[in-house]
Design an enzyme around this catalytic site. Sequence first.
Site, PDB file in Angstrom:
ATOM      1  N   ARG A  88       0.796  -1.230   0.000  1.00 53.13           N
ATOM      2  CA  ARG A  88       0.000   0.000   0.000  1.00 53.13           C
ATOM      3  C   ARG A  88       0.823   1.273   0.000  1.00 53.13           C
ATOM      4  O   ARG A  88       0.565   2.193  -0.782  1.00 53.13           O
ATOM      5  CB  ARG A  88      -0.879   0.085   1.269  1.00 53.13           C
ATOM      6  CG  ARG A  88      -2.176  -0.609   1.186  1.00 53.13           C
ATOM      7  CD  ARG A  88      -2.473  -1.184   2.550  1.00 53.13           C
ATOM      8  NE  ARG A  88      -1.495  -2.215   2.814  1.00 53.13           N
ATOM      9  CZ  ARG A  88      -1.656  -3.466   2.389  1.00 53.13           C
ATOM     10  NH1 ARG A  88      -2.749  -3.826   1.799  1.00 53.13           N
ATOM     11  NH2 ARG A  88      -0.699  -4.365   2.590  1.00 53.13           N
ATOM     12  N   THR A  89       1.779   1.360   0.909  1.00 50.87           N
ATOM     13  CA  THR A  89       2.444   2.652   1.103  1.00 50.87           C
ATOM     14  C   THR A  89       3.250   3.016  -0.145  1.00 50.87           C
ATOM     15  O   THR A  89       3.125   4.122  -0.670  1.00 50.87           O
ATOM     16  CB  THR A  89       3.345   2.597   2.351  1.00 50.87           C
ATOM     17  OG1 THR A  89       2.573   2.086   3.435  1.00 50.87           O
ATOM     18  CG2 THR A  89       3.869   3.974   2.703  1.00 50.87           C
ATOM     19  N   LYS A  98      25.633  -3.679  -0.516  1.00 53.32           N
ATOM     20  CA  LYS A  98      27.108  -3.653  -0.559  1.00 53.32           C
ATOM     21  C   LYS A  98      27.659  -2.891   0.640  1.00 53.32           C
ATOM     22  O   LYS A  98      28.860  -2.647   0.732  1.00 53.32           O
ATOM     23  CB  LYS A  98      27.580  -2.958  -1.836  1.00 53.32           C
ATOM     24  CG  LYS A  98      27.071  -3.578  -3.122  1.00 53.32           C
ATOM     25  CD  LYS A  98      27.501  -2.706  -4.307  1.00 53.32           C
ATOM     26  CE  LYS A  98      26.578  -2.912  -5.489  1.00 53.32           C
ATOM     27  NZ  LYS A  98      26.689  -1.800  -6.452  1.00 53.32           N
ATOM     28  N   ARG A 133      11.068   3.948   3.582  1.00 50.18           N
ATOM     29  CA  ARG A 133      10.713   2.982   4.638  1.00 50.18           C
ATOM     30  C   ARG A 133      11.973   2.231   5.024  1.00 50.18           C
ATOM     31  O   ARG A 133      12.761   1.837   4.139  1.00 50.18           O
ATOM     32  CB  ARG A 133       9.654   1.997   4.148  1.00 50.18           C
ATOM     33  CG  ARG A 133       9.450   0.843   5.120  1.00 50.18           C
ATOM     34  CD  ARG A 133       8.258   0.005   4.789  1.00 50.18           C
ATOM     35  NE  ARG A 133       7.025   0.739   5.055  1.00 50.18           N
ATOM     36  CZ  ARG A 133       5.808   0.186   4.984  1.00 50.18           C
ATOM     37  NH1 ARG A 133       5.671  -1.085   4.661  1.00 50.18           N
ATOM     38  NH2 ARG A 133       4.733   0.908   5.237  1.00 50.18           N
ATOM     39  N   HIS A 156       4.627   5.857  11.690  1.00 50.24           N
ATOM     40  CA  HIS A 156       4.167   5.713  10.300  1.00 50.24           C
ATOM     41  C   HIS A 156       3.219   6.885  10.034  1.00 50.24           C
ATOM     42  O   HIS A 156       1.999   6.717   9.941  1.00 50.24           O
ATOM     43  CB  HIS A 156       3.457   4.367  10.133  1.00 50.24           C
ATOM     44  CG  HIS A 156       3.243   3.913   8.724  1.00 50.24           C
ATOM     45  ND1 HIS A 156       3.385   4.755   7.622  1.00 50.24           N
ATOM     46  CD2 HIS A 156       2.883   2.695   8.224  1.00 50.24           C
ATOM     47  CE1 HIS A 156       3.122   4.060   6.524  1.00 50.24           C
ATOM     48  NE2 HIS A 156       2.821   2.821   6.855  1.00 50.24           N
TER      49      HIS A 156
HETATM   50  N1   CP Z   1      -0.305  -0.079   5.927  1.00 49.94           N
HETATM   51  C1   CP Z   1       0.891  -0.307   5.348  1.00 49.94           C
HETATM   52  O1   CP Z   1       1.894   0.338   5.712  1.00 49.94           O
HETATM   53  O2   CP Z   1       0.896  -1.286   4.403  1.00 49.94           O
HETATM   54  P1   CP Z   1       2.146  -1.736   3.531  1.00 49.94           P
HETATM   55  O3   CP Z   1       3.123  -2.400   4.486  1.00 49.94           O
HETATM   56  O4   CP Z   1       1.610  -2.653   2.500  1.00 49.94           O
HETATM   57  O5   CP Z   1       2.768  -0.493   2.948  1.00 49.94           O
END
Ligand code: CP
Length: 305
Positions: free
Chosen positions: A52-53, A81, A102, A130
């Site tokens: 999703r993100t 590396k 991320r 998040h």
């Molecule tokens: N909600 C969320 O962060 O989903 P993903 O890990 O799929 O990005």
Amino acid sequence: MVESLIDINQLTVEEIDELIKKAEDIIANPEKYAHKCEGKKLATLFYEPSTRTRLSFEAAMYELGGNVLGFQSAKNSSASKGESVSDTVRVVSGYADIIAMRHPKEGAPLVAAMKSLVPIINAGDGGHNHPTQTLADMLTIYRKKGGFENLTIGMCGDLKFGRTVHSLTNAMSRYEGNKFVFISPDELKIPDYIKTDVLDRKGVEYEETRSLEESIPDLDILYMTRVQQERFFNEADYLRLRDTYILNEQKLKNAKKDMIIMHPLPRVNEISVEVDDDPRACYFDQTLNGKYIRMALILKLLGIN
Ligand code: CP
């Protein structure tokens, strides 16, 4: 340092309201925004898996008329590396106008923001924060409940490692009259720093319980979360705890008719698929709202109206 979004607390209540309004305008008038980011590039640097993100960030930039580059895992980048996050970001900020990152290590996006020449967006750092999931959650709450005040919010599942829970608690504790019910096994309780530094400091009412059945009748929002296998050191503990809570239609019989059921997804077993047809389920709305609010955020951080 350029403006980045690492923690939801960097946004004032007024700024969150502006982002919500902007997202609503994007939903109503997508054509108005279709060329806003022409000539701009978003880099998605994902050192940890995502559906999703990452894809909603990429869809957001494409729908704004911009372009996207990046990598989906550390092993497909020079991190494999031994390159540091700081060096990677210094390099990529020469190729892109904005970066969504991320990382499994808490604080990595903050380190990146200190070195980057372009805005960094924290797309999830370990079990910490998040913030863009929180913005997606808030747009969903706004659209379903009409505002952010006087709500009893149940957070259920892995509250220890659940970064979405930590960020959403931070954000919703800033609004009047909200009460939190933290529902978890003892091993996955909400961290003490959230209780002392966020809730106690602001005088916000909360309770902790193990029982979903006993707390469900009081809730306006039920925010379910996955027990996250990737955060456990011990497979046996994960297997013992993973199915502690499974929401099904039977359990929902005692819930309010207008309670909303949220989940950041992905889900494993914690919400039965039969619940998907319940009109109170809004976890797939959250995923779509995530795209619109990320469009609003990209515009804000790039200084585009
Ligand atoms: N909600 C969320 O962060 O989903 P993903 O890990 O799929 O990005």
